[in-house]
Scaffold this motif. Structure first.
Motif, PDB file in Angstrom:
ATOM      1  N   PHE A   9     -43.281 -36.501  41.201  1.00  0.00           N
ATOM      2  CA  PHE A   9     -41.852 -36.498  41.499  1.00  0.00           C
ATOM      3  C   PHE A   9     -41.089 -36.219  40.215  1.00  0.00           C
ATOM      4  N   VAL A  10     -40.268 -35.165  40.239  1.00  0.00           N
ATOM      5  CA  VAL A  10     -39.503 -34.745  39.066  1.00  0.00           C
ATOM      6  C   VAL A  10     -38.030 -34.610  39.431  1.00  0.00           C
ATOM      7  N   THR A  11     -37.199 -34.443  38.404  1.00  0.00           N
ATOM      8  CA  THR A  11     -35.757 -34.258  38.620  1.00  0.00           C
ATOM      9  C   THR A  11     -35.350 -32.873  38.131  1.00  0.00           C
ATOM     10  N   GLY A  12     -35.439 -31.905  39.011  1.00  0.00           N
ATOM     11  CA  GLY A  12     -35.038 -30.547  38.693  1.00  0.00           C
ATOM     12  C   GLY A  12     -35.945 -29.907  37.659  1.00  0.00           C
ATOM     13  N   SER A  13     -35.377 -28.953  36.917  1.00  0.00           N
ATOM     14  CA  SER A  13     -36.169 -28.260  35.901  1.00  0.00           C
ATOM     15  C   SER A  13     -35.704 -28.676  34.504  1.00  0.00           C
ATOM     16  N   SER A  17     -39.129 -32.827  33.007  1.00  0.00           N
ATOM     17  CA  SER A  17     -39.834 -32.473  34.245  1.00  0.00           C
ATOM     18  C   SER A  17     -40.831 -31.354  33.998  1.00  0.00           C
ATOM     19  N   ILE A  18     -40.402 -30.329  33.288  1.00  0.00           N
ATOM     20  CA  ILE A  18     -41.283 -29.189  32.993  1.00  0.00           C
ATOM     21  C   ILE A  18     -42.476 -29.650  32.164  1.00  0.00           C
ATOM     22  N   LYS A  19     -42.215 -30.521  31.188  1.00  0.00           N
ATOM     23  CA  LYS A  19     -43.293 -31.043  30.355  1.00  0.00           C
ATOM     24  C   LYS A  19     -44.295 -31.840  31.195  1.00  0.00           C
ATOM     25  N   ALA A  20     -43.799 -32.647  32.124  1.00  0.00           N
ATOM     26  CA  ALA A  20     -44.677 -33.443  32.986  1.00  0.00           C
ATOM     27  C   ALA A  20     -45.555 -32.543  33.849  1.00  0.00           C
ATOM     28  N   ILE A  21     -44.968 -31.522  34.437  1.00  0.00           N
ATOM     29  CA  ILE A  21     -45.723 -30.591  35.290  1.00  0.00           C
ATOM     30  C   ILE A  21     -46.796 -29.875  34.475  1.00  0.00           C
ATOM     31  N   PRO A  59     -40.091 -38.505  35.533  1.00  0.00           N
ATOM     32  CA  PRO A  59     -41.171 -38.147  36.433  1.00  0.00           C
ATOM     33  C   PRO A  59     -42.077 -39.339  36.773  1.00  0.00           C
ATOM     34  N   THR A  60     -42.570 -39.329  37.996  1.00  0.00           N
ATOM     35  CA  THR A  60     -43.548 -40.310  38.449  1.00  0.00           C
ATOM     36  C   THR A  60     -44.668 -39.577  39.185  1.00  0.00           C
ATOM     37  N   LEU A  61     -45.897 -39.898  38.806  1.00  0.00           N
ATOM     38  CA  LEU A  61     -47.084 -39.374  39.479  1.00  0.00           C
ATOM     39  C   LEU A  61     -47.621 -40.462  40.394  1.00  0.00           C
ATOM     40  N   ILE A  62     -47.886 -40.107  41.640  1.00  0.00           N
ATOM     41  CA  ILE A  62     -48.543 -41.028  42.566  1.00  0.00           C
ATOM     42  C   ILE A  62     -49.873 -40.411  42.979  1.00  0.00           C
ATOM     43  N   LYS A  63     -50.956 -41.150  42.731  1.00  0.00           N
ATOM     44  CA  LYS A  63     -52.291 -40.739  43.175  1.00  0.00           C
ATOM     45  C   LYS A  63     -52.497 -41.359  44.546  1.00  0.00           C
ATOM     46  N   LEU A  64     -52.515 -40.532  45.564  1.00  0.00           N
ATOM     47  CA  LEU A  64     -52.667 -41.008  46.934  1.00  0.00           C
ATOM     48  C   LEU A  64     -54.135 -41.185  47.320  1.00  0.00           C
ATOM     49  N   LEU A  65     -54.960 -40.248  46.907  1.00  0.00           N
ATOM     50  CA  LEU A  65     -56.400 -40.290  47.178  1.00  0.00           C
ATOM     51  C   LEU A  65     -57.145 -39.887  45.923  1.00  0.00           C
ATOM     52  N   ILE A  73     -45.832 -43.284  35.218  1.00  0.00           N
ATOM     53  CA  ILE A  73     -44.446 -42.884  34.973  1.00  0.00           C
ATOM     54  C   ILE A  73     -44.352 -42.263  33.583  1.00  0.00           C
ATOM     55  N   GLY A  74     -43.624 -41.152  33.486  1.00  0.00           N
ATOM     56  CA  GLY A  74     -43.411 -40.516  32.189  1.00  0.00           C
ATOM     57  C   GLY A  74     -43.712 -39.033  32.240  1.00  0.00           C
ATOM     58  N   ASP A  75     -43.747 -38.412  31.062  1.00  0.00           N
ATOM     59  CA  ASP A  75     -43.924 -36.957  31.001  1.00  0.00           C
ATOM     60  C   ASP A  75     -45.387 -36.520  30.966  1.00  0.00           C
ATOM     61  N   MET A  76     -46.301 -37.440  31.208  1.00  0.00           N
ATOM     62  CA  MET A  76     -47.742 -37.180  31.300  1.00  0.00           C
ATOM     63  C   MET A  76     -48.331 -36.691  29.980  1.00  0.00           C
ATOM     64  N   SER A  77     -47.656 -36.986  28.860  1.00  0.00           N
ATOM     65  CA  SER A  77     -48.159 -36.543  27.563  1.00  0.00           C
ATOM     66  C   SER A  77     -49.243 -37.472  27.015  1.00  0.00           C
ATOM     67  N   ASP A  78     -49.343 -38.691  27.547  1.00  0.00           N
ATOM     68  CA  ASP A  78     -50.397 -39.620  27.135  1.00  0.00           C
ATOM     69  C   ASP A  78     -51.598 -39.407  28.057  1.00  0.00           C
ATOM     70  N   GLU A  79     -52.501 -38.548  27.618  1.00  0.00           N
ATOM     71  CA  GLU A  79     -53.636 -38.162  28.460  1.00  0.00           C
ATOM     72  C   GLU A  79     -54.461 -39.374  28.879  1.00  0.00           C
TER      73      GLU A  79
END
Length: 91
Positions: A9-13, A17-21, A59-65, A73-79
């Motif tokens: 889940f992101v907020t526009g571009s 958000s772009i960094k998280a994607i 941004p928030t990432l949800i792992k469903l399966l 939560i965050g820009d996903m830069s912490d691998e």
């Protein structure tokens, strides 16, 4: 069928958000080798999703399966944090 089902889940571009994607796609390709399905949801276009998914930040990432459902939560830069959230790596 993909083993991992993910929603980001992101907020526009916005830069965050772009960094998280970008970061998440890179991590997924490296560690899940295409064995995943990623849906990117823009909360500006689908604001109801924030309430439906009880989001408090983006941004928030949800792992469903596979279960259990996990959130990052965050820009996903912490691998390491992302891999922990995906249950691929222990902290």
């Amino acid at each position: 069928m993909s083993e991992y089902r993910l929603s980001l889940f992101v907020t526009g571009s916005t830069p965050r958000s772009i960094k998280a994607i970008t970061n998440l796609r890179q991590i997924c390709e490296e560690h899940l080798s295409g064995n995943y399905e990623l849906e990117v949801i823009d909360l500006y276009q689908h604001p109801e999703q924030a309430k439906t998914n009880n989001l408090v930040a983006a941004p928030t990432l949800i792992k469903l399966l596979p279960e259990p459902v996990r959130r990052v939560i965050g820009d996903m830069s912490d691998e390491g944090q992302v891999l922990f959230g995906l249950d691929i790596q222990e902290r």
